[in-house]
Design a protein around this motif. Structure first.
Motif, PDB file in Angstrom:
ATOM      1  N   GLY A  71     -14.850  43.235 -22.681  1.00 53.12           N
ATOM      2  CA  GLY A  71     -14.765  44.270 -23.706  1.00 53.12           C
ATOM      3  C   GLY A  71     -14.002  45.480 -23.175  1.00 53.12           C
ATOM      4  N   VAL A  72     -13.104  46.037 -23.990  1.00 55.76           N
ATOM      5  CA  VAL A  72     -12.329  47.221 -23.603  1.00 55.76           C
ATOM      6  C   VAL A  72     -12.472  48.278 -24.699  1.00 55.76           C
ATOM      7  N   ILE A  73     -12.894  49.483 -24.301  1.00 58.19           N
ATOM      8  CA  ILE A  73     -13.032  50.587 -25.258  1.00 58.19           C
ATOM      9  C   ILE A  73     -11.970  51.633 -24.941  1.00 58.19           C
ATOM     10  N   ILE A  74     -11.046  51.834 -25.884  1.00 65.53           N
ATOM     11  CA  ILE A  74      -9.933  52.773 -25.744  1.00 65.53           C
ATOM     12  C   ILE A  74     -10.173  53.946 -26.692  1.00 65.53           C
ATOM     13  N   PRO A  75     -10.007  55.195 -26.248  1.00 59.63           N
ATOM     14  CA  PRO A  75     -10.194  56.319 -27.182  1.00 59.63           C
ATOM     15  C   PRO A  75      -9.212  56.290 -28.354  1.00 59.63           C
ATOM     16  N   GLN A  76      -7.916  56.038 -28.062  1.00 61.33           N
ATOM     17  CA  GLN A  76      -6.899  55.991 -29.119  1.00 61.33           C
ATOM     18  C   GLN A  76      -5.846  54.941 -28.762  1.00 61.33           C
ATOM     19  N   LEU A  77      -5.704  53.955 -29.613  1.00 66.00           N
ATOM     20  CA  LEU A  77      -4.763  52.875 -29.331  1.00 66.00           C
ATOM     21  C   LEU A  77      -3.311  53.312 -29.481  1.00 66.00           C
ATOM     22  N   ASN A  78      -3.053  54.371 -30.287  1.00 64.05           N
ATOM     23  CA  ASN A  78      -1.672  54.792 -30.504  1.00 64.05           C
ATOM     24  C   ASN A  78      -1.189  55.804 -29.459  1.00 64.05           C
ATOM     25  N   PHE A  82      -2.872  55.231 -23.053  1.00 60.44           N
ATOM     26  CA  PHE A  82      -3.926  54.240 -23.237  1.00 60.44           C
ATOM     27  C   PHE A  82      -3.345  52.854 -23.539  1.00 60.44           C
ATOM     28  N   SER A  83      -2.258  52.806 -24.303  1.00 62.76           N
ATOM     29  CA  SER A  83      -1.657  51.500 -24.600  1.00 62.76           C
ATOM     30  C   SER A  83      -1.045  50.886 -23.343  1.00 62.76           C
ATOM     31  N   SER A  84      -0.512  51.713 -22.446  1.00 66.99           N
ATOM     32  CA  SER A  84       0.038  51.176 -21.197  1.00 66.99           C
ATOM     33  C   SER A  84      -1.087  50.683 -20.288  1.00 66.99           C
ATOM     34  N   ILE A  85      -2.231  51.376 -20.297  1.00 63.62           N
ATOM     35  CA  ILE A  85      -3.395  50.898 -19.539  1.00 63.62           C
ATOM     36  C   ILE A  85      -3.873  49.554 -20.092  1.00 63.62           C
ATOM     37  N   LEU A  86      -3.943  49.457 -21.415  1.00 62.44           N
ATOM     38  CA  LEU A  86      -4.369  48.204 -22.050  1.00 62.44           C
ATOM     39  C   LEU A  86      -3.432  47.065 -21.666  1.00 62.44           C
ATOM     40  N   SER A  87      -2.143  47.348 -21.594  1.00 58.93           N
ATOM     41  CA  SER A  87      -1.175  46.336 -21.166  1.00 58.93           C
ATOM     42  C   SER A  87      -1.481  45.854 -19.741  1.00 58.93           C
ATOM     43  N   GLY A  88      -1.813  46.797 -18.856  1.00 58.49           N
ATOM     44  CA  GLY A  88      -2.159  46.429 -17.478  1.00 58.49           C
ATOM     45  C   GLY A  88      -3.436  45.618 -17.411  1.00 58.49           C
ATOM     46  N   GLY A 148     -27.600  44.408 -16.897  1.00 55.49           N
ATOM     47  CA  GLY A 148     -26.774  43.600 -16.024  1.00 55.49           C
ATOM     48  C   GLY A 148     -25.331  43.434 -16.451  1.00 55.49           C
ATOM     49  N   VAL A 149     -24.847  44.303 -17.368  1.00 56.00           N
ATOM     50  CA  VAL A 149     -23.448  44.222 -17.806  1.00 56.00           C
ATOM     51  C   VAL A 149     -22.598  45.110 -16.897  1.00 56.00           C
ATOM     52  N   PRO A 150     -21.660  44.547 -16.140  1.00 55.38           N
ATOM     53  CA  PRO A 150     -20.796  45.385 -15.294  1.00 55.38           C
ATOM     54  C   PRO A 150     -19.965  46.346 -16.146  1.00 55.38           C
ATOM     55  N   LEU A 151     -19.805  47.563 -15.648  1.00 51.72           N
ATOM     56  CA  LEU A 151     -19.114  48.625 -16.383  1.00 51.72           C
ATOM     57  C   LEU A 151     -18.111  49.279 -15.446  1.00 51.72           C
ATOM     58  N   VAL A 152     -16.867  49.437 -15.910  1.00 51.21           N
ATOM     59  CA  VAL A 152     -15.838  50.127 -15.125  1.00 51.21           C
ATOM     60  C   VAL A 152     -15.193  51.179 -16.014  1.00 51.21           C
ATOM     61  N   PHE A 153     -15.180  52.425 -15.538  1.00 45.38           N
ATOM     62  CA  PHE A 153     -14.542  53.510 -16.281  1.00 45.38           C
ATOM     63  C   PHE A 153     -13.122  53.711 -15.789  1.00 45.38           C
ATOM     64  N   PHE A 154     -12.260  54.161 -16.697  1.00 45.85           N
ATOM     65  CA  PHE A 154     -10.910  54.566 -16.304  1.00 45.85           C
ATOM     66  C   PHE A 154     -10.567  55.879 -16.999  1.00 45.85           C
ATOM     67  N   ASP A 155      -9.672  56.630 -16.407  1.00 45.30           N
ATOM     68  CA  ASP A 155      -9.177  57.900 -16.942  1.00 45.30           C
ATOM     69  C   ASP A 155     -10.315  58.906 -17.125  1.00 45.30           C
ATOM     70  N   ARG A 156     -11.044  58.830 -18.243  1.00 44.96           N
ATOM     71  CA  ARG A 156     -12.167  59.739 -18.464  1.00 44.96           C
ATOM     72  C   ARG A 156     -13.438  59.057 -17.993  1.00 44.96           C
ATOM     73  N   ILE A 157     -13.870  59.456 -16.830  1.00 44.02           N
ATOM     74  CA  ILE A 157     -15.038  58.801 -16.241  1.00 44.02           C
ATOM     75  C   ILE A 157     -16.317  59.482 -16.694  1.00 44.02           C
ATOM     76  N   CYS A 158     -17.400  58.743 -16.636  1.00 42.13           N
ATOM     77  CA  CYS A 158     -18.712  59.259 -17.001  1.00 42.13           C
ATOM     78  C   CYS A 158     -19.392  59.776 -15.737  1.00 42.13           C
ATOM     79  N   THR A 159     -19.445  61.099 -15.580  1.00 46.70           N
ATOM     80  CA  THR A 159     -20.039  61.672 -14.369  1.00 46.70           C
ATOM     81  C   THR A 159     -21.560  61.562 -14.371  1.00 46.70           C
ATOM     82  N   GLY A 160     -22.150  61.284 -15.534  1.00 46.64           N
ATOM     83  CA  GLY A 160     -23.606  61.174 -15.613  1.00 46.64           C
ATOM     84  C   GLY A 160     -24.147  59.871 -15.073  1.00 46.64           C
ATOM     85  N   ILE A 161     -23.255  58.906 -14.806  1.00 43.67           N
ATOM     86  CA  ILE A 161     -23.673  57.597 -14.310  1.00 43.67           C
ATOM     87  C   ILE A 161     -22.785  57.222 -13.132  1.00 43.67           C
ATOM     88  N   ASN A 162     -23.414  56.787 -12.055  1.00 50.29           N
ATOM     89  CA  ASN A 162     -22.657  56.414 -10.859  1.00 50.29           C
ATOM     90  C   ASN A 162     -22.263  54.948 -10.952  1.00 50.29           C
TER      91      ASN A 162
END
Length: 350
Positions: A71-78, A82-88, A148-162
């Protein structure tokens, strides 16, 4: 506990006074847990509609792979970055035999929360996410981790969770950009950024501020604005340019904002870069479609996406332990074009 929130193994453990590991083993019929305790835990799980993410677990412990979906959650696809990250992400995921399920939060917490629940119900084996601008509560992310779902943040990270994350070096990107503006003769540099609860905004502002202080220049709060899009930049820049001691340079948190400043300065009769120097942050396609072309910090979005997918898949497949926090930083690069002046010392290199 929120009645609408899915129950987690952590919730079951707390309710029954046992460890999360005991709950996990009982749900898998481990003989290490007594039959009576196993049945009590299973009964509580059934009663509260517990839905474990079995796909992620099976991927970590089996060489027989079920369908592998990230699963990938992007703030804005346009948005170019973010679209270049999605491509990667797609490149790396495809190379390693994974499919993507992509959703857009549209910068809203409620939508982001619903997407997390939808991904969980659809048994994705892990999630890659950049949090929405207005997200300040992190329970929906913590529930995924607890299940047990692995989570990876990119760009805007969640500082409330390590948890694992892949970011660009925002601080050094901003520091290098503002240093360049100063070394080309600018002395009054404005900063256009976004909300300071976002780590990227804090890091870029700190890089901006430290570059000024390093060059013995004051940080003038009158020149700092919360602005991260072209429309707002066009609305607020005229007022700043009318100041008697107006800025002679602008550093913007992204290219669209920088282009809004550029358009406004030219419309008001200022010459760029002779009167006003401008630097953005992204290096998207629009940076070379404006006149003059935009000096900007290249974020290397495709590399960020590839690294984020590599970290997540490594968690899923057990290459990186699920409880190990992996932090990767992608270096930025200053791309010098026509919106900034030549260096005062031509021999100085960046």
């Amino acid at each position: 506990m929120n009645d609408h929130a899915p129950i987690t193994m952590k919730d079951i453990a707390k309710a029954l006074g046992v460890s999360v590991a005991t709950v996990s083993r009982a749900l898998k019929d481990s003989p290490r847990i007594s039959a009576s305790r196993r049945e009590a835990i299973k009964a509580y799980a059934r009663e509260h509609n517990f839905s474990p993410n079995l796909l992620a677990e099976s991927l970590r412990h089996s060489r027989v792979r079920p369908m592998k979906t990230i699963g990938v959650i992007i703030p804005q696809l346009n948005h170019f970055y973010f679209s270049s990250i999605l491509s990667g992400i797609e490149d790396e995921a495809s190379r390693r035999g994974y499919l993507l399920m992509v959703a857009q939060s549209d910068e809203t917490f409620n939508r982001e929360e619903k997407i997390c629940q939808l991904f969980f119900e659809n048994k994705v084996c892990g999630i890659i996410v950049s949090q929405a601008k207005d997200t300040t509560k992190y329970d929906h992310f913590q529930r995924l981790i607890d299940n047990g779902v692995p989570l990876v943040f990119f760009d805007r990270i969640c500082t409330g969770i390590n948890t694992s994350r892949v970011v660009v070096d925002d601080y050094m990107g901003a520091y290098s950009a503002v240093s360049h503006l100063i070394e080309t003769g600018c002395r009054r540099v404005a900063f256009y950024g976004t909300s300071m609860h976002l780590e990227i905004s804090k890091n870029r502002y700190n890089g901006f501020r430290d570059a000024l202080l390093k060059h013995n220049l004051p940080v003038d709060d009158r020149f700092t604005r919360f602005c991260d899009n072209r429309a707002d930049a066009e609305a607020i820049t005229p007022e700043i340019l009318k100041m008697p001691d107006r800025p002679d340079a602008f550093f913007a948190i992204n290219d669209d904002t920088a282009i809004g400043i550029l358009y406004t300065a030219k419309r008001l009769g200022f010459r760029v870069p002779d009167d006003i120097s401008i630097c953005g942050f992204t290096n998207g396609e629009r940076a070379v479609a404006c006149d003059p072309m935009l000096t900007t910090v290249e974020q290397r979005g495709k590399v960020v996406g590839q690294q984020a997918a590599d970290v997540l898949i490594s968690h899923v497949e057990g290459i990186i332990p699920i409880d190990k926090v992996e932090k990767r930083i992608v270096r930025t690069r200053l791309i010098i074009r026509g919106t900034t002046k030549p260096l005062l010392n031509d021999n100085k290199q960046h």
